[in-house]
Scaffold this active site. Structure first.
Site, mmCIF file in Angstrom:
data_model
loop_
_atom_site.group_PDB
_atom_site.id
_atom_site.type_symbol
_atom_site.label_atom_id
_atom_site.label_comp_id
_atom_site.label_asym_id
_atom_site.label_seq_id
_atom_site.Cartn_x
_atom_site.Cartn_y
_atom_site.Cartn_z
ATOM 1 N N GLU A 142 28.825 30.115 29.715
ATOM 2 C CA GLU A 142 28.801 31.474 30.274
ATOM 3 C C GLU A 142 27.581 32.248 29.773
ATOM 4 O O GLU A 142 26.981 33.023 30.521
ATOM 5 C CB GLU A 142 30.094 32.222 29.963
ATOM 6 N N HIS A 145 24.579 31.794 31.832
ATOM 7 C CA HIS A 145 24.547 32.610 33.054
ATOM 8 C C HIS A 145 23.849 33.951 32.820
ATOM 9 O O HIS A 145 23.081 34.401 33.674
ATOM 10 C CB HIS A 145 25.962 32.867 33.584
#
Length: 191
Positions: A142, A145
């Site tokens: 994550e 990202h």
């Protein structure tokens, strides 16, 4: 409210996200919507760029990985705001990863065993913590990202060439998903 997930090929997924402050509008609602979107797509994490917002925010719930080998992941649900990985250490190890923005593609990705991270939670409490194993892996995925990276950026050139047609098809909406998506190379939102 479930938000459409941005598909591979959209520039927002390749942009380094901006920090936010406590006055970011409707942050609590956004966090709730991100969790709802993630659960609706059967994910364990989702970052703001995946819902079209280039901000340093991601949420995770690694509970599906909780088992005898990873009992600490039971109830491991967190919000990360303005996260910064301070250090990565330990042996790199491979794990088969997928991504809600890149459906139907999974690859073995090597990541460090342990990370040290600084972040704010949803109550703007500052945390400096270390994570290892699958928890570290989910956070690193994550975190990528919000740094403008995708797991496909971590595979070899040859392997990426082999899946290029699948990636192109995803960006054009030529993929079956059971959650809302927004595709960059079409004006269609799919469900």
């Amino acid at each position: 409210m479930k938000l459409p997930i941005i598909a591979y090929g959209d520039p927002v997924l390749k942009r380094k996200a901006e920090e936010i402050d406590q006055d970011y509008p409707n942050l609590g609602e956004l966090v709730e919507n991100m969790f709802e979107t993630m659960y609706g797509a059967h994910g364990v994490g989702i970052a703001a760029p995946q819902v079209g917002l280039s901000i340093r925010l991601f949420v995770i719930d690694a509970d599906p990985f909780a088992d005898d080998d990873e009992p600490d992941l039971k109830g491991f649900k967190k919000v990360f705001i303005n996260a910064q990985i301070v250090d990565e250490e330990g042996e790199k190890w491979a794990f088969n990863e997928g991504c809600l923005s890149i459906p139907d593609i999974r690859e073995d990705i090597e990541r460090h065993e342990t990370i040290h991270i600084r972040y704010y939670d949803e109550n703007w409490t500052l945390h400096e913590e270390s994570y290892s194993g699958v928890a570290a892996r989910v956070i690193q995925h994550e975190y990528d990202h919000i740094e403008g990276k995708l797991f496909t950026d971590r595979i070899g050139v040859l392997r990426k060439a082999l899946i290029k047609s699948k990636l192109d098809a995803i960006s054009k909406g030529q993929v079956k998903v059971d959650y809302k998506m927004k595709f960059p190379n079409t004006k269609i939102k799919k469900r």
